[in-house]
Design a protein around this motif. Structure first.
Motif, PDB file in Angstrom:
ATOM      1  N   VAL A  57      -2.209  -4.503   7.251  1.00  0.00           N
ATOM      2  CA  VAL A  57      -1.064  -4.908   8.068  1.00  0.00           C
ATOM      3  C   VAL A  57      -0.145  -3.704   8.242  1.00  0.00           C
ATOM      4  N   GLU A  58      -0.036  -3.248   9.477  1.00  0.00           N
ATOM      5  CA  GLU A  58       0.864  -2.155   9.812  1.00  0.00           C
ATOM      6  C   GLU A  58       2.156  -2.748  10.379  1.00  0.00           C
ATOM      7  N   VAL A  59       3.299  -2.310   9.870  1.00  0.00           N
ATOM      8  CA  VAL A  59       4.592  -2.859  10.260  1.00  0.00           C
ATOM      9  C   VAL A  59       5.421  -1.764  10.921  1.00  0.00           C
ATOM     10  N   VAL A  83      -0.507   0.903  18.242  1.00  0.00           N
ATOM     11  CA  VAL A  83      -1.817   0.298  17.980  1.00  0.00           C
ATOM     12  C   VAL A  83      -2.776   1.350  17.433  1.00  0.00           C
ATOM     13  N   ALA A  84      -2.663   2.576  17.939  1.00  0.00           N
ATOM     14  CA  ALA A  84      -3.538   3.654  17.467  1.00  0.00           C
ATOM     15  C   ALA A  84      -3.295   3.958  15.992  1.00  0.00           C
ATOM     16  N   ASP A  85      -2.049   3.792  15.538  1.00  0.00           N
ATOM     17  CA  ASP A  85      -1.759   4.009  14.114  1.00  0.00           C
ATOM     18  C   ASP A  85      -2.548   3.039  13.247  1.00  0.00           C
ATOM     19  N   LEU A  86      -2.585   1.762  13.654  1.00  0.00           N
ATOM     20  CA  LEU A  86      -3.347   0.765  12.900  1.00  0.00           C
ATOM     21  C   LEU A  86      -4.829   1.095  12.909  1.00  0.00           C
ATOM     22  N   GLU A  87      -5.353   1.471  14.058  1.00  0.00           N
ATOM     23  CA  GLU A  87      -6.780   1.780  14.150  1.00  0.00           C
ATOM     24  C   GLU A  87      -7.138   3.009  13.319  1.00  0.00           C
ATOM     25  N   ARG A  88      -6.222   3.978  13.248  1.00  0.00           N
ATOM     26  CA  ARG A  88      -6.456   5.159  12.421  1.00  0.00           C
ATOM     27  C   ARG A  88      -6.516   4.782  10.939  1.00  0.00           C
ATOM     28  N   HIS A  89      -5.621   3.891  10.512  1.00  0.00           N
ATOM     29  CA  HIS A  89      -5.633   3.453   9.120  1.00  0.00           C
ATOM     30  C   HIS A  89      -6.922   2.707   8.786  1.00  0.00           C
ATOM     31  N   SER A 113      -9.811   3.248  10.145  1.00  0.00           N
ATOM     32  CA  SER A 113     -10.920   4.214  10.104  1.00  0.00           C
ATOM     33  C   SER A 113     -10.925   5.028   8.812  1.00  0.00           C
ATOM     34  N   THR A 114      -9.744   5.245   8.218  1.00  0.00           N
ATOM     35  CA  THR A 114      -9.681   6.040   6.980  1.00  0.00           C
ATOM     36  C   THR A 114      -9.739   5.173   5.720  1.00  0.00           C
ATOM     37  N   TRP A 115      -9.653   3.859   5.865  1.00  0.00           N
ATOM     38  CA  TRP A 115      -9.636   2.980   4.705  1.00  0.00           C
ATOM     39  C   TRP A 115     -10.863   3.130   3.809  1.00  0.00           C
ATOM     40  N   PRO A 116     -12.084   3.225   4.355  1.00  0.00           N
ATOM     41  CA  PRO A 116     -13.265   3.344   3.471  1.00  0.00           C
ATOM     42  C   PRO A 116     -13.192   4.524   2.518  1.00  0.00           C
ATOM     43  N   LYS A 117     -12.485   5.590   2.890  1.00  0.00           N
ATOM     44  CA  LYS A 117     -12.355   6.742   1.999  1.00  0.00           C
ATOM     45  C   LYS A 117     -11.353   6.469   0.880  1.00  0.00           C
ATOM     46  N   LEU A 118     -10.400   5.593   1.137  1.00  0.00           N
ATOM     47  CA  LEU A 118      -9.364   5.296   0.149  1.00  0.00           C
ATOM     48  C   LEU A 118      -9.808   4.216  -0.829  1.00  0.00           C
ATOM     49  N   ARG A 119     -10.465   3.181  -0.311  1.00  0.00           N
ATOM     50  CA  ARG A 119     -10.911   2.064  -1.152  1.00  0.00           C
ATOM     51  C   ARG A 119     -12.357   1.699  -0.779  1.00  0.00           C
ATOM     52  N   LEU A 160       0.817  -1.212   0.000  1.00  0.00           N
ATOM     53  CA  LEU A 160       0.000   0.000   0.000  1.00  0.00           C
ATOM     54  C   LEU A 160       0.851   1.263   0.000  1.00  0.00           C
ATOM     55  N   ASP A 161       2.049   1.189   0.559  1.00  0.00           N
ATOM     56  CA  ASP A 161       2.940   2.355   0.501  1.00  0.00           C
ATOM     57  C   ASP A 161       3.250   2.706  -0.946  1.00  0.00           C
ATOM     58  N   GLU A 162       3.364   1.670  -1.768  1.00  0.00           N
ATOM     59  CA  GLU A 162       3.672   1.876  -3.183  1.00  0.00           C
ATOM     60  C   GLU A 162       2.473   2.446  -3.926  1.00  0.00           C
ATOM     61  N   GLU A 163       1.272   1.995  -3.550  1.00  0.00           N
ATOM     62  CA  GLU A 163       0.066   2.412  -4.270  1.00  0.00           C
ATOM     63  C   GLU A 163      -0.547   3.694  -3.719  1.00  0.00           C
ATOM     64  N   LEU A 164      -0.479   3.863  -2.368  1.00  0.00           N
ATOM     65  CA  LEU A 164      -1.186   4.980  -1.739  1.00  0.00           C
ATOM     66  C   LEU A 164      -0.271   5.946  -1.007  1.00  0.00           C
ATOM     67  N   GLY A 165       1.025   5.668  -1.021  1.00  0.00           N
ATOM     68  CA  GLY A 165       1.932   6.498  -0.250  1.00  0.00           C
ATOM     69  C   GLY A 165       1.790   6.206   1.232  1.00  0.00           C
ATOM     70  N   THR A 166       1.800   7.239   2.048  1.00  0.00           N
ATOM     71  CA  THR A 166       1.712   7.052   3.508  1.00  0.00           C
ATOM     72  C   THR A 166       0.292   7.263   4.034  1.00  0.00           C
ATOM     73  N   LYS A 167      -0.689   7.181   3.159  1.00  0.00           N
ATOM     74  CA  LYS A 167      -2.072   7.434   3.572  1.00  0.00           C
ATOM     75  C   LYS A 167      -2.685   6.274   4.332  1.00  0.00           C
ATOM     76  N   SER A 168      -2.111   5.088   4.188  1.00  0.00           N
ATOM     77  CA  SER A 168      -2.729   3.920   4.807  1.00  0.00           C
ATOM     78  C   SER A 168      -1.666   3.055   5.461  1.00  0.00           C
TER      79      SER A 168
END
Length: 251
Positions: A123-125, A137-143, A145-151, A101-109
């Motif tokens: 998967v957050e690494v 853990v909050a970073d993963l939960e934030r991603h 929550s924003t996923w529906p706007k991206l995909r 996703l870093d390759e496709e969306l940058g740092t948005k997800s």
């Protein structure tokens, strides 16, 4: 030493010296019996076969090491893209369809999207030189929550956090679990996997355990997608990582 000189060094380098003293360790092949010649040729053939087989196995070992080293180094000591790439290799080997996703969306997800059949996980690494911060853990939960706007056409409601914690220490000296504070562990809604655990499952080719851990299912529960039978692995490779996974299946 004397035996080596008489039986190996002199016949190889100064055979005339042994013939002059009529040593039994120097016999002209033209004077050998049929049994002696047959045995000598068989021994020479065995030595040639051994040399060829040894060279083949050494080349095979080198290929295996060259392929394994980036993943081993990435999982145990890596940060950034080296760690993400190593995790992606392991997930792909375990049968997941993996998207960078870093390759496709940058740092948005999150870093990766892992899909197994009808199951999808963000998967957050992360990596930490010392103990892992609970804020990861909050970073993963934030991603999530924003996923529906991206995909919006690809719903994902679950995620997995992979952490290479205490990577400045020797792997044997690291804490087995990423998080140990009971009050915090009790609040986790998604699997948190130590990179050292992922490494052990990858090292032993325990792909079923990788899938179960990433998908947050009960130990022994496999997704329904059919696949070849799994190789048996050591119980030690599985020990210690399941206490936190059981609750994710029901959440």
């Amino acid at each position: 030493m004397v035996g080596w000189l008489v039986q190996r060094a002199l016949p190889a380098h100064v055979p005339g010296a042994l013939r002059r003293v009529r040593s039994p360790h120097s016999v002209n092949p033209d004077l050998e019996t049929t049994a002696e010649s047959s045995a000598r040729r068989a021994l020479e053939e065995l030595e040639r076969h051994y040399a060829a087989e040894k060279a083949r196995l050494e080349a095979e070992q080198k290929r295996a090491k060259d392929a394994a080293e980036p993943v081993r180094s990435g999982l145990l000591f890596g940060t950034g893209s080296a760690l993400v790439n190593a995790v992606a290799v392991v997930l792909h080997a375990a049968g997941f369809d993996v998207t960078d996703l870093d390759e496709e969306l940058g740092t948005k997800s999150a870093d990766l999207l892992a899909v197994w059949g009808g199951e999808a996980r963000l998967v957050e690494v992360k990596s930490e030189g010392g103990p892992a911060k609970e804020a990861l853990v909050a970073d993963l939960e934030r991603h999530l929550s924003t996923w529906p706007k991206l995909r919006p056409t690809q719903p994902v409601t679950r995620g997995t956090l992979v952490v290479n914690h205490q990577h400045k220490l020797d792997p044997a000296q690291r804490k087995q679990e990423v998080y140990e504070r009971p009050e915090f562990v009790a609040t986790l809604q998604h699997p948190v996997i130590p990179a050292t655990g992922l490494f052990e499952w990858w090292r032993t080719e325990d792909w079923a355990t990788v899938r179960t851990a990433v998908l947050g299912q009960h130990h022994g529960t496999e997704p329904s997608r059919p696949e070849p039978a799994e190789p048996e692995t050591s119980a030690a490779a599985r020990r210690g990582f399941w206490s936190r996974f059981g609750r994710f299946a029901d959440s």
